[in-house]
Design a protein around this motif. Sequence first.
Motif, mmCIF file in Angstrom:
data_model
loop_
_atom_site.group_PDB
_atom_site.id
_atom_site.type_symbol
_atom_site.label_atom_id
_atom_site.label_comp_id
_atom_site.label_asym_id
_atom_site.label_seq_id
_atom_site.Cartn_x
_atom_site.Cartn_y
_atom_site.Cartn_z
ATOM 1 N N THR A 23 0.824 -1.208 0.000
ATOM 2 C CA THR A 23 0.000 0.000 0.000
ATOM 3 C C THR A 23 0.859 1.259 0.000
ATOM 4 O O THR A 23 0.570 2.223 -0.722
ATOM 5 N N VAL A 24 1.922 1.274 0.791
ATOM 6 C CA VAL A 24 2.810 2.436 0.843
ATOM 7 C C VAL A 24 3.470 2.671 -0.515
ATOM 8 O O VAL A 24 3.559 3.805 -0.996
ATOM 9 N N GLN A 25 3.901 1.600 -1.167
ATOM 10 C CA GLN A 25 4.549 1.747 -2.469
ATOM 11 C C GLN A 25 3.569 2.236 -3.535
ATOM 12 O O GLN A 25 3.936 3.004 -4.416
ATOM 13 N N SER A 26 2.320 1.802 -3.444
ATOM 14 C CA SER A 26 1.332 2.217 -4.444
ATOM 15 C C SER A 26 1.038 3.711 -4.376
ATOM 16 O O SER A 26 0.655 4.320 -5.374
ATOM 17 N N LEU A 27 1.207 4.307 -3.197
ATOM 18 C CA LEU A 27 0.944 5.743 -3.057
ATOM 19 C C LEU A 27 2.002 6.587 -3.733
ATOM 20 O O LEU A 27 1.755 7.748 -4.063
ATOM 21 N N THR A 28 3.181 6.026 -3.944
ATOM 22 C CA THR A 28 4.265 6.794 -4.561
ATOM 23 C C THR A 28 4.333 6.615 -6.070
ATOM 24 O O THR A 28 5.116 7.267 -6.743
ATOM 25 N N ARG A 29 3.489 5.734 -6.632
ATOM 26 C CA ARG A 29 3.485 5.511 -8.075
ATOM 27 C C ARG A 29 2.610 6.531 -8.753
ATOM 28 O O ARG A 29 1.662 7.039 -8.162
ATOM 29 N N PRO A 30 2.836 6.830 -10.036
ATOM 30 C CA PRO A 30 1.961 7.725 -10.782
ATOM 31 C C PRO A 30 0.572 7.140 -10.880
ATOM 32 O O PRO A 30 0.394 5.921 -10.882
ATOM 33 N N ALA A 31 -0.436 8.033 -10.940
ATOM 34 C CA ALA A 31 -1.812 7.580 -11.036
ATOM 35 C C ALA A 31 -1.994 6.755 -12.306
ATOM 36 O O ALA A 31 -1.491 7.071 -13.369
ATOM 37 N N ALA A 32 -2.753 5.661 -12.180
ATOM 38 C CA ALA A 32 -3.021 4.800 -13.333
ATOM 39 C C ALA A 32 -3.743 5.562 -14.412
ATOM 40 O O ALA A 32 -4.697 6.281 -14.162
ATOM 41 N N GLY A 33 -3.259 5.402 -15.613
ATOM 42 C CA GLY A 33 -3.913 6.066 -16.735
ATOM 43 C C GLY A 33 -3.479 7.495 -16.938
ATOM 44 O O GLY A 33 -4.020 8.193 -17.784
ATOM 45 N N ALA A 34 -2.488 7.971 -16.137
ATOM 46 C CA ALA A 34 -2.090 9.362 -16.266
ATOM 47 C C ALA A 34 -1.462 9.660 -17.616
ATOM 48 O O ALA A 34 -1.540 10.766 -18.114
ATOM 49 N N THR A 35 -0.819 8.625 -18.179
ATOM 50 C CA THR A 35 -0.179 8.827 -19.469
ATOM 51 C C THR A 35 -0.895 8.099 -20.582
ATOM 52 O O THR A 35 -0.400 8.026 -21.702
ATOM 53 N N GLY A 36 -2.053 7.534 -20.270
ATOM 54 C CA GLY A 36 -2.785 6.774 -21.275
ATOM 55 C C GLY A 36 -3.497 7.678 -22.250
ATOM 56 O O GLY A 36 -3.653 8.877 -22.049
ATOM 57 N N GLU A 37 -3.961 7.071 -23.324
ATOM 58 C CA GLU A 37 -4.664 7.836 -24.332
ATOM 59 C C GLU A 37 -6.065 8.163 -23.856
ATOM 60 O O GLU A 37 -6.696 7.389 -23.147
ATOM 61 N N LYS A 38 -6.556 9.302 -24.276
ATOM 62 C CA LYS A 38 -7.879 9.738 -23.899
ATOM 63 C C LYS A 38 -8.924 9.043 -24.755
ATOM 64 O O LYS A 38 -8.712 8.742 -25.922
ATOM 65 N N LEU A 39 -10.062 8.807 -24.159
ATOM 66 C CA LEU A 39 -11.168 8.215 -24.896
ATOM 67 C C LEU A 39 -11.843 9.264 -25.757
ATOM 68 O O LEU A 39 -11.915 10.422 -25.392
ATOM 69 N N GLU A 40 -12.345 8.863 -26.876
ATOM 70 C CA GLU A 40 -13.154 9.732 -27.708
ATOM 71 C C GLU A 40 -14.615 9.414 -27.457
ATOM 72 O O GLU A 40 -14.978 8.289 -27.130
ATOM 73 N N LEU A 41 -15.469 10.421 -27.632
ATOM 74 C CA LEU A 41 -16.883 10.243 -27.355
ATOM 75 C C LEU A 41 -17.465 9.134 -28.213
ATOM 76 O O LEU A 41 -18.308 8.369 -27.771
ATOM 77 N N ASP A 42 -16.997 8.989 -29.452
ATOM 78 C CA ASP A 42 -17.526 7.969 -30.334
ATOM 79 C C ASP A 42 -17.190 6.568 -29.840
ATOM 80 O O ASP A 42 -17.817 5.599 -30.243
ATOM 81 N N ASP A 43 -16.148 6.452 -28.991
ATOM 82 C CA ASP A 43 -15.724 5.136 -28.519
ATOM 83 C C ASP A 43 -16.459 4.707 -27.256
ATOM 84 O O ASP A 43 -16.296 3.585 -26.794
ATOM 85 N N VAL A 44 -17.240 5.612 -26.658
ATOM 86 C CA VAL A 44 -17.932 5.297 -25.416
ATOM 87 C C VAL A 44 -19.184 4.501 -25.729
ATOM 88 O O VAL A 44 -19.972 4.885 -26.575
ATOM 89 N N SER A 45 -19.374 3.422 -25.061
ATOM 90 C CA SER A 45 -20.573 2.610 -25.258
ATOM 91 C C SER A 45 -21.227 2.330 -23.932
ATOM 92 O O SER A 45 -20.590 2.267 -22.901
ATOM 93 N N THR A 46 -22.532 2.140 -23.950
ATOM 94 C CA THR A 46 -23.285 1.908 -22.728
ATOM 95 C C THR A 46 -22.804 0.630 -22.056
ATOM 96 O O THR A 46 -22.626 -0.405 -22.691
ATOM 97 N N GLY A 47 -22.624 0.702 -20.731
ATOM 98 C CA GLY A 47 -22.189 -0.453 -19.976
ATOM 99 C C GLY A 47 -20.691 -0.483 -19.747
ATOM 100 O O GLY A 47 -20.209 -1.281 -18.960
ATOM 101 N N CYS A 48 -19.919 0.350 -20.442
ATOM 102 C CA CYS A 48 -18.472 0.407 -20.260
ATOM 103 C C CYS A 48 -18.120 1.630 -19.421
ATOM 104 O O CYS A 48 -18.936 2.519 -19.234
ATOM 105 N N ASN A 49 -16.891 1.642 -18.923
ATOM 106 C CA ASN A 49 -16.427 2.819 -18.200
ATOM 107 C C ASN A 49 -16.490 4.028 -19.115
ATOM 108 O O ASN A 49 -16.046 3.982 -20.260
#
Length: 415
Positions: A108-134
Amino acid sequence: MSISVVVLGDQEKIVRQIESYRGEMMVTRVCSDIAEAIAACNTGMADVLLVSDAQLVPPMEQIDELLMHQTAVVLFFERPENWQPLPDVLHLPATVAMVELEERISSTVQSLTRPAAGATGEKLELDDVSTGCNGKIVSFWSAPGSPGRSTVALNYAVEAAQAGLDVVLLDADTYAASIAIQLGLMEESASIAQLCRVIDSGSVDVARLNAACSMVQVGEANMRVATGIPRASRWPEVRASALRRASMLLREHHDIVVLDLAPYIELDEQLSFDTQAPQRNAVTVEMLQCSDELFMIVRADSVGIPRALRAIDELEEALPGLKSKIVFNRVGTGSTGRSPKRRLIEAWDRFGPTRVIAGYLPDDSASCNASVLGGSPLLEIAPRCSLRTEIRSLAGIKSTDSPKNQTSRRFRAKA
């Protein structure tokens, strides 16, 4: 690696177990008061706050403050199954073996020092969003000066809902909330503050968050709306980390979360107080950081563009690496002369930073004024106006159908 632990609660047995184990954990202080434990952790002397008494669990606001300073929080009770789980808090039974306790705390202590998940990931486009998914979080921000940010955010959310997406609109402007006024919602419950209170209670039940929002019908669709604070003096009720948690939870259960943010990002409170102080602009800064897509609304005139350039410089200094898409609003010959779009492109290429220009929204004061007066979005007031067409394009809605004239909800209710 040694792990310094502050124990909150008069549990001598737990202290003896940790010390006799002679592992990486080391008890640096035992406190019987929440304020004393929080103060000890804020001095930087602790990697972990281990709470051994169910009556001494700190409020969620203080837990968030500890997590922000990379101090892990562990609830270590005899009967943890009787305690409601808190987000980002490690829950362990007092009967757990010391080997497992140390492994879980170290992880838990080590996880607090890591960069947030998805901070460098690609952004979703509105066209890619579907019902039932994040889903994703779409934020609308601007420089000061009323460039029409709230109007664009509202109608963007309406068009997304009309396209069949499950939409939540949050009015997070802590200076001049206006979404409730534009929708004709005559209430001062400040749903945005209710969302924060739900999160501060430790709840992770999305049904409670949905219940705090108003269900608003727009055209043939419905969307949830969290109204803003009706008076600017109530800004302390909207806590940054609580709103971030609420938005992330809503994103997991809805297609799109749209935020209308205040323009200011200065955190001057850090210069005025020696201790941790509430920060009015922390809501904007926090939500900008967790946005999947960020639109910056720029008023297309000789005042709005210089303000936007200065705001972009401040944004890059405060939040380096954060990219925004530029949307020019109120584009017309009255403010830029002939060929307004070409002139804006030339001016932006010459003075503007490297930013994607996502759209050019025409100056349609008549439709906007009628929309505010009627307490309804453009979909219901002026469905065929060019401004609505451009906002639909901004939202990634490529349909070219011509909607029928619709009566606003205010007048429909009187019929």
